[in-house]
Motif scaffolding. Structure first.
Motif, PDB file in Angstrom:
ATOM      1  N   ALA A  46       0.836  -1.194   0.000  1.00  0.00           N
ATOM      2  CA  ALA A  46       0.000   0.000   0.000  1.00  0.00           C
ATOM      3  C   ALA A  46       0.873   1.247   0.000  1.00  0.00           C
ATOM      4  CB  ALA A  46      -0.921  -0.015   1.210  1.00  0.00           C
ATOM      5  N   PHE A  52      -1.140   4.102   1.512  1.00  0.00           N
ATOM      6  CA  PHE A  52      -0.971   3.555   2.851  1.00  0.00           C
ATOM      7  C   PHE A  52      -1.813   4.335   3.845  1.00  0.00           C
ATOM      8  CE2 PHE A  52       1.121   3.226   6.937  1.00  0.00           C
ATOM      9  CZ  PHE A  52       1.201   1.851   7.057  1.00  0.00           C
ATOM     10  N   GLN A  56      -5.680   1.609   8.816  1.00  0.00           N
ATOM     11  CA  GLN A  56      -5.954   0.362   8.103  1.00  0.00           C
ATOM     12  C   GLN A  56      -4.878  -0.667   8.425  1.00  0.00           C
ATOM     13  OE1 GLN A  56      -8.410  -0.670   6.276  1.00  0.00           O
ATOM     14  NE2 GLN A  56      -7.367  -2.602   5.859  1.00  0.00           N
TER      15      GLN A  56
ATOM     16  N   TYR B 198      -7.385  -0.259   2.225  1.00  0.00           N
ATOM     17  CA  TYR B 198      -6.411   0.781   1.866  1.00  0.00           C
ATOM     18  C   TYR B 198      -6.971   1.701   0.801  1.00  0.00           C
ATOM     19  CZ  TYR B 198      -2.652  -1.431   4.466  1.00  0.00           C
ATOM     20  OH  TYR B 198      -1.869  -1.927   5.451  1.00  0.00           O
TER      21      TYR B 198
END
Lengths: 110, 468
Positions: A46, A52, A56, B198
Motif C-alpha cells: 500500500a 498507505f 488500516q 487501503y
C-alpha cells in the motif's frame, strides 16, 4: 525509514528480552506470524501504491493475528486440527504472494 | 496473480437466467453505455464500493510519488471502479504489460490523464483488465440493474460518476458495474491481494482531504507500535522454533545414544562372559586332561554352540531385491515379493542343519538349538538382535555342503526366487570360517515344589542340573 527502524527495534527487543511463551499460546504463534507477515506486506505494498493508511494497517495487523489465532483455536476445538490452519495459511499465503509480486513489480518493474 | 483467462470464468459460472442472451464478446462490449444511459450497476447492497463516489480528477493527489510508478502496478490488482478514458481502444493489453503501457502513457500523454491516475489508481485498472472484468461482470447477470428506476442508488451513483467524468473528459464512459459478488472467492483473492480497506481509506482521504496533524501523528505512533510488535513477534516465533527443535531431535538423539550405550555395555559383558567361560574351560581341560570324556564334552559343546568354532563349510548370501519404486510417485510398492523374510532365513538355516551342518551363524550371530529368527516390523531379529541385509548364513559342515545346498530343494527354490523377483542368492564354499560362540543360554535351576507335608522326603533335584 521510521517503519524499518521500528521493525528493527521490535527485533532487538525480542532478542534482548526473550519472553517465555506460555505453552497455551504456542500453537498460535506460527499462524500469528503468517498473519502478521500478511499485514506487513499489505502495508508495504500500500505504501508503494501510495495509499498507505495507518489505521488500516494497524487494524489489519491486529485483526489478522486475532482471527488467525481464533481459527486455529476453533480448529482445535472442533477436532479438525490443522486443517483449518491450513486454510488460513493458504489464504494468507496467496495474499502475501500477490502483494510481494506487486512490490516486486514496483521495485524492479518486472 | 493477474487476470485469469476470461473463458474459464465464463464457463464455470452458470447464467442466472436461461433465456438471457449469451455474454457478448469482450471486444464488442467494451463499447460502454453512453453517458445518458444508466449503467449496469450491481446491487448497491452487495457492493458498497460501487456506490461510493469516485474522486474527482482534480482532487489532490493522494500520493506524492510520480504518476508513472503508482498506477503501473495497481493495474493488475485493483478492482475496476471507473472507466479508463481509453477503454475503447482495441487490443487490450494483458494486465502485466498494461502497467508499462500506462506508465509510458502517463509520461508522454495528456496531462489530464495524469491527473486522473494520480488522484486515484483505480481508473487505470479499467485499461488493464477489461477482458477479465467483462468476464466477471457479465451484463446478463444484472439485467435488472440496468433499470435506474429499480435502483435509485445506482442511478444516483451513475449521475455523480458521469458528472465528474463529463467535466474533464467528454469521451469518458460512466462507471462500469463491479464484478459480481458471486465471483469465485479464490479468484477474487488472487486478483485482490491488497486489503480493499487501503483503497477505501485513500478514497476517503481524497474526499475529505488530509486528516489533521494530530491524527496523523497519532496514526504514525500507532503504526510504529504495530511494527515493533511485528518485529517482536517474528523474533519470538523464530526463537520458539529454534528452542523447540532441539527438544524433538534431542529426545531422539538421547534415545539412540542410550541404545548404543546399552548395546556397547552388553557387548562388553558378553566379552567378559566369553573370557570367563574360556577360563573355566581351560581349568576344566586341565582337570580332565586324562579323562576320555573330555573329547566328547568338547564335541557336545561345539554342537550346542557354546564355543567358538573354526572350520570349512559354505556361506549362503541372500539379499533383497531393490525396492520397486513407482516411476510417477516415487513411492515404494506395498507388496514387495523381493523382500527377504524371516521365513526365508529359517528355511535356509533348517536346510543347512538338514545337510549336516555343525555350526551356523547369521551375520556373525551364532545359532544354537534355542535360537529364534523372527521379524519385528521390517527388521529380522536373530535371538532378539537385529540383522541387516545382505544376510550371510555361514555354516561349518561337510566339504560338499555348498553343492548339496545348491542342489537341495531349498536352494533351487531360492534360485527361482532370485530369477523371478531379483533377490540375490548365492552359495559358496568357504574355508576357515570362524563362528563365534552363541549366546549363553543361562543356567536353569530346578526348584522344589512347595512341600505339601513336612514328612515328604527331600527331593534330590535341589542341586543344580546344569545347562552345560
Amino acid at each position: 525509514m521510521a517503519a524499518v527502524l521500528a521493525l528493527a527495534a521490535g527485533v532487538v527487543l525480542g532478542l534482548l528480552f526473550p519472553p517465555t511463551v506460555p505453552v497455551l499460546l504456542q500453537p498460535y504463534l506460527p499462524i500469528a506470524v503468517v498473519a502478521a507477515l500478511d499485514a506487513l506486506f499489505g502495508g508495504i505494498r500500500a505504501k508503494l501504491d501510495g495509499i498507505f493508511d495507518d489505521k488500516q494497517f494497524v487494524v489489519s495487523f491486529v485483526s489478522n493475528v486475532l482471527v488467525a489465532a481464533f481459527i486455529v483455536y476453533l480448529g482445535d476445538q472442533l477436532g479438525v486440527g490443522g486443517q483449518l490452519s491450513t486454510g488460513v495459511v493458504v489464504v494468507l499465503g496467496v495474499r502475501i504472494f500477490g502483494n510481494v509480486a506487486a512490490i516486486r513489480r514496483h521495485l524492479f518493474r518486472a | 496473480m493477474s487476470s485469469p483467462p476470461p473463458d474459464d470464468a465464463e464457463v464455470t459460472r452458470p447464467l442466472p437466467r436461461p433465456d438471457a442472451s449469451p455474454p457478448p464478446d469482450p471486444e464488442t462490449t467494451v463499447a460502454l453505455p453512453r453517458p445518458d444511459e444508466p449503467p449496469a450497476a450491481s446491487d448497491p447492497q452487495d457492493d458498497p464500493q460501487a456506490t461510493r463516489p469516485l474522486p474527482r480528477p482534480e482532487a489532490p493527489a493522494a500520493d506524492p510519488s510520480p504518476a508513472d510508478s503508482s498506477p503501473a502496478d495497481n493495474v493488475a490488482d485493483v478492482e475496476p471502479v471507473r472507466p479508463w478514458p481509453h477503454a475503447e481502444e482495441p487490443g487490450h493489453p494483458p494486465a502485466d504489460q498494461a502497467g508499462d503501457r500506462t506508465g509510458e502513457k502517463a509520461a508522454d500523454d495528456a496531462p489530464a490523464e495524469q491527473a486522473v491516475s494520480r488522484a486515484h489508481d483505480a481508473p487505470v485498472s479499467q485499461a488493464a483488465g477489461p477482458a477479465e472484468h467483462l468476464a466477471a461482470a457479465d451484463p446478463a447477470e444484472h439485467p435488472a440493474a440496468a433499470d435506474p428506476a429499480e435502483h435509485p442508488a445506482a442511478a444516483k451513483h451513475f449521475e455523480r460518476a458521469t458528472d465528474t467524468a463529463g467535466d474533464e473528459q467528454p469521451d469518458a464512459k460512466p462507471a462500469r458495474p463491479r464484478p459480481s459478488v458471486s465471483i469465485d472467492l479464490l479468484a477474487d483473492l488472487f486478483r485482490n491481494p491488497l486489503d480493499p480497506g487501503y483503497e477505501a481509506a485513500a478514497r476517503r482521504r481524497a474526499e475529505r482531504g488530509e486528516p489533521p496533524a494530530w491524527a496523523r501523528r497519532g496514526g504514525r505512533a500507532v503504526r510504529t507500535v504495530a511494527l515493533v510488535l511485528v518485529g517482536f513477534l517474528l523474533v519470538v516465533a523464530y526463537q520458539q522454533v529454534v528452542a523447540s527443535e532441539p527438544q524433538t531431535t534431542q529426545a531422539r538423539d538421547d534415545l539412540a545414544k542410550e541404545v548404543a550405550d546399552r548395546r556397547a555395555e552388553a557387548d562388553g559383558l558378553a566379552k567378559d562372559a566369553e573370557r570367563l567361560r574360556g577360563d573355566v574351560n581351560r581349568r576344566r581341560d586341565e582337570a580332565l586332561a586324562a579323562d576320555p570324556e573330555l573329547a566328547r564334552l568338547r564335541d557336545l559343546e561345539a554342537r550346542a554352540g557354546l564355543t567358538r568354532m573354526t572350520g570349512d563349510g559354505a556361506m549362503v548370501k541372500l539379499s533383497p531385491a531393490a525396492a520397486k519404486r513407482d516411476p510417477v510417485t516415487g513411492q515404494t510398492a506395498e507388496e514387495d515379493p523381493g523382500r527377504v523374510l524371516d521365513r526365508d532365513l529359517q528355511e535356509i538355516v533348517n536346510a543347512l542343519w538338514q545337510l549336516h551342518a555343525e555350526a551356523i551363524a547369521i551375520n556373525g550371530q551364532r545359532l544354537t538349538a534355542t535360537s529364534t529368527i523372527r521379524s519385528a516390523g521390517g527388521a529380522i531379529l536373530v535371538d532378539f538382535r537385529p540383522v541387516t541385509p545382505p544376510y550371510e548364513v555361514s555354516a561349518i559342515g561337510p566339504d560338499d555342503l555348498d553343492k548339496k545346498m545348491s542342489s537341495s530343494a531349498t536352494g533351487r527354490k531360492f534360485q527361482r526366487f532370485a530369477s523371478l523377483y531379483g533377490m540375490q542368492f548365492e552359495v559358496r564354499a568357504r574355508e576357515g570360517l570362524v563362528l563365534p560362540a552363541g549366546a549363553d543360554p543361562g543356567l536353569r535351576y530346578a526348584t522344589p515344589p512347595p512341600q505339601p507335608s513336612p514328612s515328604a522326603p527331600v527331593s534330590p533335584s535341589t542341586s543344580p542340573s546344569g545347562g552345560r
